[in-house]
Design a protein around this motif. Sequence first.
Motif, PDB file in Angstrom:
ATOM      1  N   LEU A   1      11.537 -30.471  39.765  1.00 54.54           N
ATOM      2  CA  LEU A   1      11.862 -31.239  40.970  1.00 54.54           C
ATOM      3  C   LEU A   1      11.785 -30.359  42.215  1.00 54.54           C
ATOM      4  O   LEU A   1      11.279 -30.796  43.256  1.00 54.54           O
ATOM      5  CB  LEU A   1      13.233 -31.890  40.829  1.00 54.54           C
ATOM      6  CG  LEU A   1      13.321 -32.865  39.646  1.00 54.54           C
ATOM      7  CD1 LEU A   1      14.726 -33.417  39.517  1.00 54.54           C
ATOM      8  CD2 LEU A   1      12.323 -34.007  39.783  1.00 54.54           C
ATOM      9  N   ALA A   2      12.241 -29.109  42.117  1.00 55.69           N
ATOM     10  CA  ALA A   2      12.154 -28.229  43.286  1.00 55.69           C
ATOM     11  C   ALA A   2      10.690 -27.954  43.626  1.00 55.69           C
ATOM     12  O   ALA A   2      10.303 -27.966  44.796  1.00 55.69           O
ATOM     13  CB  ALA A   2      12.898 -26.922  43.017  1.00 55.69           C
TER      14      ALA A   2
ATOM     15  N   GLY B   1      -0.655 -40.345  44.220  1.00 54.20           N
ATOM     16  CA  GLY B   1      -0.798 -39.003  44.774  1.00 54.20           C
ATOM     17  C   GLY B   1       0.453 -38.170  44.537  1.00 54.20           C
ATOM     18  O   GLY B   1       0.383 -36.993  44.166  1.00 54.20           O
ATOM     19  N   PHE B   2       1.613 -38.789  44.715  1.00 53.89           N
ATOM     20  CA  PHE B   2       2.877 -38.103  44.422  1.00 53.89           C
ATOM     21  C   PHE B   2       2.928 -37.716  42.940  1.00 53.89           C
ATOM     22  O   PHE B   2       3.329 -36.600  42.584  1.00 53.89           O
ATOM     23  CB  PHE B   2       4.049 -39.011  44.798  1.00 53.89           C
ATOM     24  CG  PHE B   2       5.393 -38.430  44.445  1.00 53.89           C
ATOM     25  CD1 PHE B   2       5.963 -37.443  45.224  1.00 53.89           C
ATOM     26  CD2 PHE B   2       6.071 -38.865  43.314  1.00 53.89           C
ATOM     27  CE1 PHE B   2       7.194 -36.895  44.899  1.00 53.89           C
ATOM     28  CE2 PHE B   2       7.293 -38.325  42.972  1.00 53.89           C
ATOM     29  CZ  PHE B   2       7.859 -37.340  43.767  1.00 53.89           C
TER      30      PHE B   2
ATOM     31  N   ALA C   1      12.500 -39.308  40.390  1.00 58.59           N
ATOM     32  CA  ALA C   1      11.125 -38.853  40.606  1.00 58.59           C
ATOM     33  C   ALA C   1      10.128 -39.817  39.975  1.00 58.59           C
ATOM     34  O   ALA C   1       9.096 -40.149  40.570  1.00 58.59           O
ATOM     35  CB  ALA C   1      10.949 -37.450  40.036  1.00 58.59           C
ATOM     36  N   LEU C   2      10.457 -40.294  38.767  1.00 57.50           N
ATOM     37  CA  LEU C   2       9.544 -41.237  38.109  1.00 57.50           C
ATOM     38  C   LEU C   2       9.464 -42.551  38.882  1.00 57.50           C
ATOM     39  O   LEU C   2       8.423 -43.199  38.927  1.00 57.50           O
ATOM     40  CB  LEU C   2       9.997 -41.496  36.666  1.00 57.50           C
ATOM     41  CG  LEU C   2       9.832 -40.325  35.702  1.00 57.50           C
ATOM     42  CD1 LEU C   2      10.467 -40.649  34.362  1.00 57.50           C
ATOM     43  CD2 LEU C   2       8.360 -39.987  35.505  1.00 57.50           C
ATOM     44  N   ALA C   3      10.579 -42.938  39.504  1.00 61.10           N
ATOM     45  CA  ALA C   3      10.583 -44.191  40.267  1.00 61.10           C
ATOM     46  C   ALA C   3       9.640 -44.102  41.465  1.00 61.10           C
ATOM     47  O   ALA C   3       8.984 -45.074  41.820  1.00 61.10           O
ATOM     48  CB  ALA C   3      12.006 -44.516  40.732  1.00 61.10           C
ATOM     49  N   LEU C   4       9.557 -42.914  42.079  1.00 61.75           N
ATOM     50  CA  LEU C   4       8.660 -42.740  43.221  1.00 61.75           C
ATOM     51  C   LEU C   4       7.196 -42.674  42.794  1.00 61.75           C
ATOM     52  O   LEU C   4       6.306 -42.957  43.574  1.00 61.75           O
ATOM     53  CB  LEU C   4       9.004 -41.440  43.960  1.00 61.75           C
ATOM     54  CG  LEU C   4      10.268 -41.434  44.794  1.00 61.75           C
ATOM     55  CD1 LEU C   4      10.522 -40.041  45.342  1.00 61.75           C
ATOM     56  CD2 LEU C   4      10.149 -42.428  45.917  1.00 61.75           C
ATOM     57  N   GLY C   5       6.957 -42.242  41.579  1.00 59.81           N
ATOM     58  CA  GLY C   5       5.580 -42.070  41.109  1.00 59.81           C
ATOM     59  C   GLY C   5       5.108 -43.251  40.274  1.00 59.81           C
ATOM     60  O   GLY C   5       4.790 -44.316  40.806  1.00 59.81           O
TER      61      GLY C   5
END
Lengths: 187, 571
Positions: B431-432, B464-465, B558-562
């Motif tokens: 994540l960092a 892209g993310f 993070a998975l939700a954004l991707g």
Amino acid sequence: MKKYLLPSVKLTVLLLVLLAGIYPLFIAGIAKMAPGKGGGVTVTHNGKVVGYENIGQKFTDDKYFWSRPSAVDYNAAGSGGSNKAPGNPDYLKTVAERTDTFLAHNPDVKKADIPAELVTASASGLDPHLSPAAAYVQIARVAKARGMAPEKLKQLVDANTQAPMLGMFGPSTVNVLKLNVALDELK
Amino acid sequence: MTTEILGVIATYGLTLLLAWPLARYIVKVFKGEKTWSDFMAPMERLFFKISGINPKEEMTWKEHLKALLTINLVWFVYAFFMLMFQDKLPLNPDGNPGQSADLAFNTAISFLVNCNLQHYSGETGMTYLTQLFVLAFLQFVSAATGIAALIVVFKAFKEKTTTKLGNFWDIFLKTNTRILLPFCVIIALILAFNGTPASFDGKDTVVTMQGDTVNVSRGPAAGFVAIKHLGTNGGGWFGVNSSHPLENPNYVTWMTEMVAQVVIPIAMVFALGMFINRRKFAYVIFGVMTIGMICLLIPTMMAEINGNPAIAHMGIQQATGAMEGKEVRFGPAATGYWSTVTTIISTGSVCGFHDSTMPMTGMMELLGMMLNCFYGGCGVGILNYYIFIIIAVFISGLMVGRTPELMGHKLEAREVKIAAIITLLSPFLILAGTALSSWVLAHHPEANWAVKPSAWLNNPGYHGFSEMLYEYTSANANNGSGFEGLGDGNVFWNVSTGFVLILGRYLPIIGPLAIAGIMASKKYIPESAGTLRTDSITFGAMTFAVIVVLTALSYFPALALGPIAEYFSLY
């Protein structure tokens, strides 16, 4: 650490000889007995090498069966896929253009009958195969360009179709290069 | 499609059939019993004699680690300089250039840690010398390093109270000579006789049927592809890895490579049970791992077989599934299966491009690497799973009000702290890293690097993310696959993933080894009615729950954004 340094270096050198030297030479030596002598299997037409059996090549003439689209234009010095995401708008435009090109060259084919593999790029950019359906859909065009009977071409496609492994595992495939060589040799 | 699914089932079945005898063989080798491979013994003795090593000298867990880290450091220095100066060295028939310092740094580490993230393309970025003497060599020895670390843990499990855990050099060398090398020879020959090149000839030039002049890259690939899979390395000879029709010419080679990459990870689970005489303990682990794999596999295969909804919307039929970035000779079912296996076991080789897979598949690939313990890489898979066992034992102990114990040893604060740090390490690195790259992309899009940040992403929006998230996930898991559209050939990616690779490799080896070493030195407490049983189905379910909860908590945002956002925008 110091105690382990010298043994590490010595063992590394010995393993380099065994794993990076002897091992690949041994494989290369035995592979001399394999088809193509370990350098890849070539396809010959009229006494000339016209390509590698496993490396797809570009076919755009109406009188040949076309290969799939390639992200590297079938340049086998390298290799590559498009890496386009399924929802990328630019990518979907490219697919639509390929579809239009295909329809323009194959006026007898309806859009719903185009198999997706003919308008999508392969992973390697060098895919040597088509599914039987993607070969069948091109028969009308090739038959017209060559003035041949479609039935004869269908037989040719069937003769060049590789069934699933042991008849049970994996997809059926048609090698486009071999099919087109057979086509040129058909009289 | 039926034959394609049958092919996948047959391949998995064949893997299990081969894993069982392989496990028995591995146990015999490391218990020092008689085996068919004893003809290697004189050579091993010679190696030890020249290197000044006494293979009978028993080591503590700290001495094991010192030996392991020292030899790894030697390999890193060697690999780094070889790659930088490869253009001045022999065996370079295609005249390829030397690597820049940052690329050599990344490549050397990447192969050293069994990851094989490739920020170059094999045809143009390597010479035959470095492919064999750096990359293939590291593919052997990095897999052997992981297995050697695991065998030390096996020994710690087996003994009641001990500090002596075998000899590192002995275990390491035998892994190479008795396990990896003999089976690689068999695999390489199957590949060579099915069309993978094995000779040292350079590029060939042919004139095609339509009159185009084309160069065809070749080289001694068969042996390389064998160890790339058997050692769960995954770095390809050619740029497109196992989707290249010379690297993976037909369904026979597909099955061979597929079995080769997962057979050792599965065999190691069986070997654990046999080695420590607790077979039920190993069966429960195997069960949890297999259920985990199936949970990832089914959505993947369904998404790929059903095809791309955006293309279906255009009115094109997808009888053969989603075909962008796939090869006809494998099809979507086989490619989907490969994508699941290659991400859970840290191989990272591909037979179709993950960047072009459906959003659901992309999420399963990411999850496979985030979990990184369902079978897992050579040796390190079980080490990762071991950390989850420690956490599960600790939590179960708290729940039932008993002192947590594992294998007859008390689990105390120090061990749980180590396990907690290792568990937190992965989300932190992933994540960092992703946050850093997103920040650079947003605030310094024109930074003067080989690939400008504004040109990194090959796809817009959520995907892209995902490309950036995938790169760090792959580096941390030492996987090596990628959303390959990402323009990662610059100093930022080479250096940042390089550090993630080192931390993501060595800390998850040091941690479990330390825990096992410390536990084994404690007083042995015989099992009683009050002991929490770790070989029961209940405990298996508990471990599974721990794995799921920790992963979901760490990665859901993070998975939700991707991939999740991409899924809802596409369907």
